[in-house]
Design a protein around this motif. Structure first.
Motif, short mmCIF file in Angstrom:
data_model
loop_
_atom_site.label_atom_id
_atom_site.label_comp_id
_atom_site.label_asym_id
_atom_site.label_seq_id
_atom_site.Cartn_x
_atom_site.Cartn_y
_atom_site.Cartn_z
N ASP A 71 0.83 -1.20 0.00
CA ASP A 71 0.00 0.00 0.00
C ASP A 71 0.87 1.26 0.00
N LEU A 72 1.84 1.26 -0.91
CA LEU A 72 2.75 2.39 -1.04
C LEU A 72 2.70 2.94 -2.46
N PRO A 73 2.88 4.26 -2.59
CA PRO A 73 2.92 4.84 -3.94
C PRO A 73 4.32 4.69 -4.54
N ARG A 74 4.38 4.72 -5.84
CA ARG A 74 5.69 4.72 -6.51
C ARG A 74 6.29 6.11 -6.35
N SER A 75 7.57 6.17 -6.10
CA SER A 75 8.23 7.47 -5.99
C SER A 75 9.50 7.45 -6.84
N GLY A 76 9.38 7.92 -8.02
CA GLY A 76 10.54 7.99 -8.91
C GLY A 76 10.64 6.79 -9.83
N ASP A 77 11.66 6.85 -10.66
CA ASP A 77 11.90 5.79 -11.63
C ASP A 77 12.69 4.66 -10.98
N LEU A 78 12.51 3.47 -11.53
CA LEU A 78 13.26 2.32 -11.05
C LEU A 78 14.70 2.39 -11.54
N PRO A 79 15.64 2.01 -10.70
CA PRO A 79 17.02 1.91 -11.19
C PRO A 79 17.13 0.70 -12.12
N ASP A 80 18.15 0.67 -12.92
CA ASP A 80 18.37 -0.49 -13.78
C ASP A 80 18.63 -1.72 -12.91
N PHE A 81 18.09 -2.83 -13.36
CA PHE A 81 18.30 -4.10 -12.65
C PHE A 81 19.42 -4.85 -13.34
N ASP A 82 20.52 -5.07 -12.65
CA ASP A 82 21.68 -5.74 -13.22
C ASP A 82 21.53 -7.25 -13.01
N SER A 83 21.16 -7.94 -14.06
CA SER A 83 20.97 -9.38 -13.96
C SER A 83 22.17 -10.15 -14.51
N LYS A 84 23.22 -9.46 -14.80
CA LYS A 84 24.37 -10.11 -15.44
C LYS A 84 25.46 -10.50 -14.45
N LYS A 85 25.14 -10.52 -13.17
CA LYS A 85 26.12 -10.94 -12.18
C LYS A 85 26.36 -12.44 -12.32
N ASP A 86 27.59 -12.84 -12.18
CA ASP A 86 27.95 -14.24 -12.36
C ASP A 86 28.63 -14.74 -11.09
N TYR A 87 27.96 -15.63 -10.39
CA TYR A 87 28.51 -16.19 -9.16
C TYR A 87 28.95 -17.63 -9.34
N SER A 88 29.05 -18.07 -10.59
CA SER A 88 29.37 -19.48 -10.85
C SER A 88 30.73 -19.89 -10.30
N GLY A 89 31.64 -18.95 -10.15
CA GLY A 89 32.97 -19.27 -9.63
C GLY A 89 33.03 -19.39 -8.11
N TYR A 90 31.95 -19.08 -7.44
CA TYR A 90 31.97 -19.11 -5.98
C TYR A 90 31.90 -20.54 -5.44
N PHE A 91 31.28 -21.43 -6.18
CA PHE A 91 31.19 -22.83 -5.79
C PHE A 91 31.61 -23.69 -6.97
N THR A 92 32.33 -24.75 -6.68
CA THR A 92 32.69 -25.68 -7.74
C THR A 92 31.46 -26.50 -8.13
N ARG A 93 31.54 -27.20 -9.22
CA ARG A 93 30.44 -28.07 -9.65
C ARG A 93 30.13 -29.10 -8.56
N GLU A 94 31.17 -29.64 -7.94
CA GLU A 94 30.99 -30.64 -6.89
C GLU A 94 30.30 -30.03 -5.66
N GLU A 95 30.70 -28.81 -5.31
CA GLU A 95 30.06 -28.15 -4.16
C GLU A 95 28.60 -27.84 -4.45
N ARG A 96 28.28 -27.41 -5.66
CA ARG A 96 26.87 -27.16 -6.02
C ARG A 96 26.07 -28.46 -5.96
N ALA A 97 26.65 -29.56 -6.44
CA ALA A 97 25.94 -30.84 -6.40
C ALA A 97 25.72 -31.29 -4.97
N ALA A 98 26.70 -31.08 -4.10
CA ALA A 98 26.55 -31.47 -2.69
C ALA A 98 25.49 -30.65 -1.99
N ALA A 99 25.42 -29.37 -2.34
CA ALA A 99 24.41 -28.49 -1.72
C ALA A 99 23.03 -28.87 -2.20
#
Length: 125
Positions: free
Chosen positions: A97-125
């Motif tokens: 129940d809030l009004p919009r105030s101003g324009d939205l900032p750009d949404f950066d969807s190009k962040k890459d976190y694939s190097g944070y976990f190895t393939r094996e660590e992702r599979a274990a998680a």
């Protein structure tokens, strides 16, 4: 810790080492839905496993509170921002129940976190 892959991995290793003794002293069978295994066994090979547990526990407890107190809730997923940023923003503002105030900032969807976990660590998680 520096905001980098190396800093993240160092922080994870420190966290895993910090809670190692406590984790070994808990009766994990009370947390498991599998009678033949205890939850600690599922953490084997998972970097930052204490964070994964806290994340899952927080969401589980929050869901219980929402149900018990009959609190209205709006679920928005990261992918929703990728596919419909304006629409999801309007939906969120309406829910709050809030009004919009101003324009939205750009949404950066190009962040890459694939190097944070190895393939094996992702599979274990």
């Amino acid at each position: 810790y520096p905001n980098s892959i190396k800093g993240f991995k160092t922080w994870c290793a420190d966290q895993d080492a910090r809670y190692h003794r406590e984790e070994r002293s808990v009766d994990w069978t009370t947390w498991s839905h599998d009678d033949n295994n205890n939850l600690l066994n599922y953490f084997e090979g998972v970097a930052c496993h204490a964070e994964f547990f806290r994340y899952a526990q927080w969401h589980s407890l929050a869901s219980e509170v929402v149900k018990k107190l009959n609190i209205p809730v709006l679920y928005i997923y990261y992918e929703d921002y990728l596919t419909n940023l304006d629409g999801k923003t309007e939906e969120l503002l309406e829910f709050l129940d809030l009004p919009r105030s101003g324009d939205l900032p750009d949404f950066d969807s190009k962040k890459d976190y694939s190097g944070y976990f190895t393939r094996e660590e992702r599979a274990a998680a």
